[in-house]
Design an enzyme around this catalytic site. Structure first.
Site, PDB file in Angstrom:
ATOM      1  N   ASN A  40     -19.066  -6.247 -40.404  1.00  0.00           N
ATOM      2  CA  ASN A  40     -20.387  -6.295 -41.032  1.00  0.00           C
ATOM      3  C   ASN A  40     -20.353  -5.317 -42.189  1.00  0.00           C
ATOM      4  O   ASN A  40     -20.405  -4.110 -41.980  1.00  0.00           O
ATOM      5  CB  ASN A  40     -21.469  -5.898 -40.011  1.00  0.00           C
ATOM      6  CG  ASN A  40     -22.844  -5.797 -40.664  1.00  0.00           C
ATOM      7  OD1 ASN A  40     -23.023  -6.202 -41.817  1.00  0.00           O
ATOM      8  ND2 ASN A  40     -23.804  -5.249 -39.942  1.00  0.00           N
ATOM      9  N   TRP A  41     -20.263  -5.868 -43.369  1.00  0.00           N
ATOM     10  CA  TRP A  41     -20.085  -4.998 -44.547  1.00  0.00           C
ATOM     11  C   TRP A  41     -21.387  -4.365 -45.019  1.00  0.00           C
ATOM     12  O   TRP A  41     -21.372  -3.550 -45.941  1.00  0.00           O
ATOM     13  CB  TRP A  41     -19.447  -5.803 -45.677  1.00  0.00           C
ATOM     14  CG  TRP A  41     -17.967  -5.972 -45.490  1.00  0.00           C
ATOM     15  CD1 TRP A  41     -17.187  -5.422 -44.497  1.00  0.00           C
ATOM     16  CD2 TRP A  41     -17.080  -6.720 -46.324  1.00  0.00           C
ATOM     17  NE1 TRP A  41     -15.880  -5.792 -44.668  1.00  0.00           N
ATOM     18  CE2 TRP A  41     -15.778  -6.595 -45.780  1.00  0.00           C
ATOM     19  CE3 TRP A  41     -17.245  -7.492 -47.472  1.00  0.00           C
ATOM     20  CZ2 TRP A  41     -14.665  -7.206 -46.354  1.00  0.00           C
ATOM     21  CZ3 TRP A  41     -16.148  -8.097 -48.039  1.00  0.00           C
ATOM     22  CH2 TRP A  41     -14.866  -7.947 -47.489  1.00  0.00           C
ATOM     23  N   LYS A  42     -22.506  -4.790 -44.468  1.00  0.00           N
ATOM     24  CA  LYS A  42     -23.802  -4.230 -44.876  1.00  0.00           C
ATOM     25  C   LYS A  42     -23.903  -4.296 -46.410  1.00  0.00           C
ATOM     26  O   LYS A  42     -23.408  -5.261 -46.993  1.00  0.00           O
ATOM     27  CB  LYS A  42     -23.956  -2.811 -44.314  1.00  0.00           C
ATOM     28  CG  LYS A  42     -23.670  -2.788 -42.797  1.00  0.00           C
ATOM     29  CD  LYS A  42     -23.993  -1.499 -42.126  1.00  0.00           C
ATOM     30  CE  LYS A  42     -23.658  -1.608 -40.634  1.00  0.00           C
ATOM     31  NZ  LYS A  42     -24.016  -0.409 -39.874  1.00  0.00           N
ATOM     32  N   GLY A  51     -22.799   4.127 -37.278  1.00  0.00           N
ATOM     33  CA  GLY A  51     -22.587   4.957 -38.455  1.00  0.00           C
ATOM     34  C   GLY A  51     -22.577   6.451 -38.159  1.00  0.00           C
ATOM     35  O   GLY A  51     -22.611   7.265 -39.080  1.00  0.00           O
ATOM     36  N   HIS A  83     -30.182  -7.203 -36.607  1.00  0.00           N
ATOM     37  CA  HIS A  83     -29.455  -5.924 -36.671  1.00  0.00           C
ATOM     38  C   HIS A  83     -30.463  -4.777 -36.621  1.00  0.00           C
ATOM     39  O   HIS A  83     -31.570  -4.892 -37.162  1.00  0.00           O
ATOM     40  CB  HIS A  83     -28.628  -5.858 -37.961  1.00  0.00           C
ATOM     41  CG  HIS A  83     -27.654  -4.725 -37.945  1.00  0.00           C
ATOM     42  ND1 HIS A  83     -28.032  -3.433 -38.207  1.00  0.00           N
ATOM     43  CD2 HIS A  83     -26.334  -4.683 -37.641  1.00  0.00           C
ATOM     44  CE1 HIS A  83     -26.968  -2.639 -38.096  1.00  0.00           C
ATOM     45  NE2 HIS A  83     -25.923  -3.370 -37.743  1.00  0.00           N
ATOM     46  N   GLY A 113     -18.803  -1.849 -38.696  1.00  0.00           N
ATOM     47  CA  GLY A 113     -19.324  -1.515 -40.014  1.00  0.00           C
ATOM     48  C   GLY A 113     -18.285  -0.772 -40.831  1.00  0.00           C
ATOM     49  O   GLY A 113     -17.366  -1.368 -41.401  1.00  0.00           O
ATOM     50  N   GLU A 116     -30.674  -2.185 -38.249  1.00  0.00           N
ATOM     51  CA  GLU A 116     -31.135  -1.724 -39.564  1.00  0.00           C
ATOM     52  C   GLU A 116     -32.259  -2.625 -40.087  1.00  0.00           C
ATOM     53  O   GLU A 116     -33.154  -2.155 -40.792  1.00  0.00           O
ATOM     54  CB  GLU A 116     -29.943  -1.652 -40.535  1.00  0.00           C
ATOM     55  CG  GLU A 116     -29.041  -0.470 -40.173  1.00  0.00           C
ATOM     56  CD  GLU A 116     -27.574  -0.642 -40.536  1.00  0.00           C
ATOM     57  OE1 GLU A 116     -27.230  -1.550 -41.302  1.00  0.00           O
ATOM     58  OE2 GLU A 116     -26.756   0.144 -40.007  1.00  0.00           O
ATOM     59  N   SER A 140     -19.553   2.529 -34.426  1.00  0.00           N
ATOM     60  CA  SER A 140     -18.408   3.419 -34.658  1.00  0.00           C
ATOM     61  C   SER A 140     -17.105   2.923 -34.037  1.00  0.00           C
ATOM     62  O   SER A 140     -16.302   3.721 -33.567  1.00  0.00           O
ATOM     63  CB  SER A 140     -18.746   4.847 -34.192  1.00  0.00           C
ATOM     64  OG  SER A 140     -19.844   5.361 -34.921  1.00  0.00           O
ATOM     65  N   GLU A 157     -25.259  -3.144 -29.815  1.00  0.00           N
ATOM     66  CA  GLU A 157     -25.017  -2.039 -30.735  1.00  0.00           C
ATOM     67  C   GLU A 157     -26.009  -0.920 -30.438  1.00  0.00           C
ATOM     68  O   GLU A 157     -27.151  -0.955 -30.932  1.00  0.00           O
ATOM     69  CB  GLU A 157     -25.209  -2.500 -32.184  1.00  0.00           C
ATOM     70  CG  GLU A 157     -24.292  -3.635 -32.596  1.00  0.00           C
ATOM     71  CD  GLU A 157     -24.087  -3.674 -34.111  1.00  0.00           C
ATOM     72  OE1 GLU A 157     -22.935  -3.652 -34.520  1.00  0.00           O
ATOM     73  OE2 GLU A 157     -25.077  -3.695 -34.850  1.00  0.00           O
TER      74      GLU A 157
HETATM   75  P1  13P Z   1     -20.435   1.311 -37.797  1.00  0.00           P
HETATM   76  O1  13P Z   1     -19.169   0.638 -37.298  1.00  0.00           O
HETATM   77  O2  13P Z   1     -20.318   1.813 -39.203  1.00  0.00           O
HETATM   78  O3  13P Z   1     -20.923   2.326 -36.815  1.00  0.00           O
HETATM   79  O4  13P Z   1     -21.559   0.164 -37.866  1.00  0.00           O
HETATM   80  C1  13P Z   1     -21.768  -0.636 -36.761  1.00  0.00           C
HETATM   81  C2  13P Z   1     -22.694  -1.733 -37.120  1.00  0.00           C
HETATM   82  O5  13P Z   1     -23.862  -1.528 -37.339  1.00  0.00           O
HETATM   83  C3  13P Z   1     -22.130  -3.080 -37.220  1.00  0.00           C
HETATM   84  O6  13P Z   1     -23.123  -4.052 -37.311  1.00  0.00           O
END
Ligand code: 13P
Length: 260
Positions: A9-11, A175, A97, A236, A99, A215, A169
């Protein structure tokens, strides 16, 4: 046995050139190292979905959107509809998600509408759920997981062959560099699978992929994938570097044939 999905997931990261470059590198990696039981999946931002799809066309890798509109079509400035994703041959889409829940105040009811739009177009939703640190510390993890599942899937049935992916998640692990322990992750995944078994049926629960996110990195993915109910990662930060992505894919390939 379920295959493994290594989902990036590149956000809101990578520009057009960086997206193409990564996809080209992934395509050449997969030419040599593709494993029939490990699926590579990338979710770039909307504007670069078509180019990612095109570069990865000759590979088994999947390209997913990060979100979709709850509306079908029309005067909704800035939104992207499920039929538009389908017209690009996008077959997977992340929904719910944390976020989106946090910064865009998405509710379970809205996420449910998005799931419906995706299924109308034959797009597999990757439904994200997970608790905050405060909720975990208050002992609310199980209740929250169940209420998110109930809310998002209310009244929905899965036809035979129709797919759904669920990503657990924990918000406190996203993150932050703090990963859930394999035991914490497995406990949550077992709960989700048991809920799916009751809500749908045992066979459906067994075929649904449950991904862990928060993470995940080359150094911890083996332990997570060794858990019985963890069928891959939604990754991410560590999915942004091709070397790390390849390392995680290779680890998954090493475990794919074993009784995880
Ligand atoms: P990270 O791997 O950066 O913690 O992000 C996880 C995430 O939100 C994937 O959707």
């Amino acid at each position: 046995m379920r295959s493994i999905i290594i989902a990036g997931n590149w956000k809101m990261n990578k520009d057009a050139g960086q997206t193409s470059e990564f996809c080209r590198q992934l395509a050449s990696f997969l030419k040599e190292h593709s494993h029939p039981r490990v699926t590579a999946l990338l979710a770039p931002v909307y504007p670069f979905l078509a180019q990612a799809r095109e570069i990865l066309e000759s590979t088994p890798a999947l390209v997913a959107a990060q979100d979709v509109s709850a509306r079908e079509q029309g005067a909704f400035t800035g939104e992207v509809a499920a039929f538009q994703l389908a017209s690009l041959n996008i077959r997977h889409c992340i929904v719910g998600h944390s976020e989106r829940r946090q910064y865009h105040l998405e509710s379970d009811a809205l996420i449910r509408e998005k799931l419906i739009r995706l299924r109308e177009q034959g797009i597999t939703p990757i439904l994200c759920i997970g608790e905050t640190l405060a909720q975990r510390e208050a002992g609310e993890t199980e209740g929250l997981i169940v209420s998110q599942l109930e809310g998002a899937l209310q009244g929905l049935e899965l036809d035979a062959g129709e797919d759904l992916v669920i990503a657990y998640e924990p918000v406190w692990a996203i993150g932050t560099g703090v990963t859930a322990t394999a035991q914490q992750a497995q406990e949550a995944h077992a709960l989700i699978r048991a809920w799916l078994s009751q809500r749908f049926n045992p066979a459906t629960a067994q075929r649904i992929h449950l991904l862990y996110g928060g993470s995940v990195k080359p150094g911890n993915i083996a332990e997570l994938l060794s858990c019985a109910d963890i069928d891959g990662g939604l990754i991410g930060g560590a999915s942004l570097k091709i070397e790390d992505y390849q390392a995680m894919y290779a680890t998954a390939a090493g475990l794919a044939g074993t009784a995880r």
